[in-house]
Motif scaffolding. Structure first.
Motif, PDB file in Angstrom:
ATOM      1  N   SER A  59       4.252   3.081 -10.879  1.00  0.00           N
ATOM      2  CA  SER A  59       5.154   3.916 -11.681  1.00  0.00           C
ATOM      3  C   SER A  59       6.102   3.054 -12.504  1.00  0.00           C
ATOM      4  N   THR A  60       6.561   1.938 -11.965  1.00  0.00           N
ATOM      5  CA  THR A  60       7.471   1.052 -12.687  1.00  0.00           C
ATOM      6  C   THR A  60       6.791   0.412 -13.888  1.00  0.00           C
ATOM      7  N   PHE A  61       5.510   0.079 -13.773  1.00  0.00           N
ATOM      8  CA  PHE A  61       4.815  -0.662 -14.826  1.00  0.00           C
ATOM      9  C   PHE A  61       3.797   0.173 -15.600  1.00  0.00           C
ATOM     10  N   SER A  62       3.913   1.489 -15.536  1.00  0.00           N
ATOM     11  CA  SER A  62       2.938   2.341 -16.225  1.00  0.00           C
ATOM     12  C   SER A  62       2.976   2.174 -17.743  1.00  0.00           C
ATOM     13  N   ASN A  63       4.114   1.817 -18.326  1.00  0.00           N
ATOM     14  CA  ASN A  63       4.228   1.631 -19.779  1.00  0.00           C
ATOM     15  C   ASN A  63       4.594   0.194 -20.147  1.00  0.00           C
ATOM     16  N   PHE A  64       4.380  -0.725 -19.263  1.00  0.00           N
ATOM     17  CA  PHE A  64       4.735  -2.130 -19.444  1.00  0.00           C
ATOM     18  C   PHE A  64       3.805  -2.801 -20.449  1.00  0.00           C
ATOM     19  N   SER A  65       4.389  -3.598 -21.361  1.00  0.00           N
ATOM     20  CA  SER A  65       3.584  -4.404 -22.276  1.00  0.00           C
ATOM     21  C   SER A  65       4.330  -5.709 -22.542  1.00  0.00           C
ATOM     22  N   TYR A  66       3.622  -6.647 -23.117  1.00  0.00           N
ATOM     23  CA  TYR A  66       4.216  -7.957 -23.353  1.00  0.00           C
ATOM     24  C   TYR A  66       3.516  -8.632 -24.523  1.00  0.00           C
ATOM     25  N   ASP A  67       4.202  -9.613 -25.084  1.00  0.00           N
ATOM     26  CA  ASP A  67       3.633 -10.426 -26.151  1.00  0.00           C
ATOM     27  C   ASP A  67       4.064 -11.861 -25.881  1.00  0.00           C
ATOM     28  N   ILE A  68       3.098 -12.744 -25.776  1.00  0.00           N
ATOM     29  CA  ILE A  68       3.381 -14.152 -25.506  1.00  0.00           C
ATOM     30  C   ILE A  68       3.429 -14.883 -26.833  1.00  0.00           C
ATOM     31  N   GLY A  69       4.575 -15.500 -27.099  1.00  0.00           N
ATOM     32  CA  GLY A  69       4.750 -16.244 -28.340  1.00  0.00           C
ATOM     33  C   GLY A  69       4.421 -17.712 -28.155  1.00  0.00           C
ATOM     34  N   LYS A  70       5.244 -18.551 -28.751  1.00  0.00           N
ATOM     35  CA  LYS A  70       5.028 -19.993 -28.737  1.00  0.00           C
ATOM     36  C   LYS A  70       5.173 -20.556 -27.320  1.00  0.00           C
ATOM     37  N   VAL A  71       4.243 -21.414 -26.949  1.00  0.00           N
ATOM     38  CA  VAL A  71       4.267 -22.084 -25.646  1.00  0.00           C
ATOM     39  C   VAL A  71       4.339 -23.588 -25.888  1.00  0.00           C
ATOM     40  N   ASP A 121       0.864  -1.168   0.000  1.00  0.00           N
ATOM     41  CA  ASP A 121       0.000   0.000   0.000  1.00  0.00           C
ATOM     42  C   ASP A 121       0.902   1.219   0.000  1.00  0.00           C
ATOM     43  N   GLY A 122       0.336   2.368  -0.167  1.00  0.00           N
ATOM     44  CA  GLY A 122       1.105   3.599  -0.125  1.00  0.00           C
ATOM     45  C   GLY A 122       2.267   3.612  -1.101  1.00  0.00           C
ATOM     46  N   LYS A 123       3.467   3.768  -0.572  1.00  0.00           N
ATOM     47  CA  LYS A 123       4.682   3.909  -1.388  1.00  0.00           C
ATOM     48  C   LYS A 123       4.976   2.657  -2.213  1.00  0.00           C
ATOM     49  N   GLY A 124       4.749   1.478  -1.657  1.00  0.00           N
ATOM     50  CA  GLY A 124       5.014   0.247  -2.388  1.00  0.00           C
ATOM     51  C   GLY A 124       4.129   0.117  -3.615  1.00  0.00           C
ATOM     52  N   LYS A 125       2.845   0.414  -3.449  1.00  0.00           N
ATOM     53  CA  LYS A 125       1.907   0.345  -4.580  1.00  0.00           C
ATOM     54  C   LYS A 125       2.242   1.426  -5.609  1.00  0.00           C
ATOM     55  N   ASP A 182      14.706  16.079  -2.546  1.00  0.00           N
ATOM     56  CA  ASP A 182      13.720  16.734  -1.679  1.00  0.00           C
ATOM     57  C   ASP A 182      12.323  16.147  -1.811  1.00  0.00           C
ATOM     58  N   ALA A 183      12.147  15.208  -2.719  1.00  0.00           N
ATOM     59  CA  ALA A 183      10.837  14.575  -2.914  1.00  0.00           C
ATOM     60  C   ALA A 183      10.546  13.619  -1.769  1.00  0.00           C
ATOM     61  N   ASP A 184       9.290  13.302  -1.595  1.00  0.00           N
ATOM     62  CA  ASP A 184       8.876  12.359  -0.561  1.00  0.00           C
ATOM     63  C   ASP A 184       9.557  11.008  -0.767  1.00  0.00           C
ATOM     64  N   ASN A 185       9.636  10.551  -2.030  1.00  0.00           N
ATOM     65  CA  ASN A 185      10.349   9.325  -2.355  1.00  0.00           C
ATOM     66  C   ASN A 185      11.136   9.564  -3.640  1.00  0.00           C
ATOM     67  N   PRO A 186      12.437   9.823  -3.505  1.00  0.00           N
ATOM     68  CA  PRO A 186      13.258  10.151  -4.675  1.00  0.00           C
ATOM     69  C   PRO A 186      13.252   9.072  -5.762  1.00  0.00           C
ATOM     70  N   LEU A 187      13.218   7.810  -5.384  1.00  0.00           N
ATOM     71  CA  LEU A 187      13.225   6.745  -6.389  1.00  0.00           C
ATOM     72  C   LEU A 187      11.960   6.790  -7.239  1.00  0.00           C
ATOM     73  N   ILE A 188      10.812   6.912  -6.603  1.00  0.00           N
ATOM     74  CA  ILE A 188       9.546   6.951  -7.343  1.00  0.00           C
ATOM     75  C   ILE A 188       9.520   8.160  -8.272  1.00  0.00           C
ATOM     76  N   GLU A 189       9.994   9.301  -7.792  1.00  0.00           N
ATOM     77  CA  GLU A 189      10.040  10.496  -8.636  1.00  0.00           C
ATOM     78  C   GLU A 189      10.981  10.305  -9.816  1.00  0.00           C
ATOM     79  N   ALA A 190      12.128   9.671  -9.574  1.00  0.00           N
ATOM     80  CA  ALA A 190      13.080   9.419 -10.659  1.00  0.00           C
ATOM     81  C   ALA A 190      12.466   8.482 -11.702  1.00  0.00           C
ATOM     82  N   ILE A 191      11.715   7.475 -11.249  1.00  0.00           N
ATOM     83  CA  ILE A 191      11.045   6.560 -12.187  1.00  0.00           C
ATOM     84  C   ILE A 191       9.976   7.303 -12.980  1.00  0.00           C
ATOM     85  N   LYS A 192       9.142   8.071 -12.284  1.00  0.00           N
ATOM     86  CA  LYS A 192       8.064   8.801 -12.954  1.00  0.00           C
ATOM     87  C   LYS A 192       8.596   9.780 -13.994  1.00  0.00           C
TER      88      LYS A 192
END
Length: 188
Positions: free
Chosen positions: A94-106, A85-89, A136-146
């Motif tokens: 933010s990490t997966f905001s542009n995430f996509s995938y394509d599943i090929g042969k299984v 929740d909160g920062k973890g969510k 100075d951000a609340d969470n520098p890593l999240i801001e850097a990702i965003k």
């Protein structure tokens, strides 16, 4: 400055590798997971869970291997905790905001399956260099990702799934974790 970066990395590492206990079979019923899901459906459900910030559902479909580094043994470490929740969510979203995938042969052979998967995400491999800009951000890593550029990186992988407790589970390894996170974990 080094202390602040270290504290940020400790926080991130704690969030990314926190394990919140084992999941029971009853947990599958509440998330709609089924033993009838094919390996391809399992991948789709797990990756969609990531896109939606549902770390609990994602972890139910992932098989984490025990590993040893020196005297430390990592067992059932999760890429993301189950009840974020909160920062973890916010970190996941933010990490997966542009995430996509394509599943090929299984290919399926009894209790083991392999799948060709193309994973695309923002290139987050240089995010750590930008953390000081957001000190100075609340969470520098999240801001850097965003605020990372929109350069995309695509990785083609062959992933393995194992049938465990009548359900297909994706075998997590370093290459898959890094591809999912857009190279964010490569520097660790």
């Amino acid at each position: 400055m080094k202390t602040k970066c270290f504290l940020v990395l400790v926080f991130v590492f704690t969030v990314l590798l926190s394990a919140c206990g084992n999941l029971s079979v009853d947990g599958n019923k509440t998330t709609g997971l089924s033993s009838e899901n094919s390996p391809k459906q399992t991948i789709r459900i797990a990756f969609e869970a990531l896109k939606n910030g549902d770390s609990k559902k994602f972890n139910q479909l992932i098989q984490y291997k025990e590993r040893r580094e020196g005297v430390l043994i990592y067992k059932d470490n999760k890429l993301f905790g189950n009840n974020l929740d909160g920062k973890g969510k916010e970190l996941i979203k933010s990490t997966f905001s542009n995430f996509s995938y394509d599943i090929g042969k299984v290919n399926e052979n009894k209790n083991v399956a392999t799948a060709q998967v193309k994973i695309t995400n923002r290139d987050l491999s240089n995010v750590y260099k930008n953390i000081p800009h957001y000190k100075d951000a609340d969470n520098p890593l999240i801001e850097a990702i965003k605020n990372s550029d929109n350069k995309m990186v695509t990785t083609n992988l062959k992933i393995t799934l194992n049938k465990t407790d009548e359900m297909w589970k994706i075998e997590m390894d370093a290459a898959l974790a890094d591809a999912l996170c857009g190279g964010l974990l490569a520097k660790w």
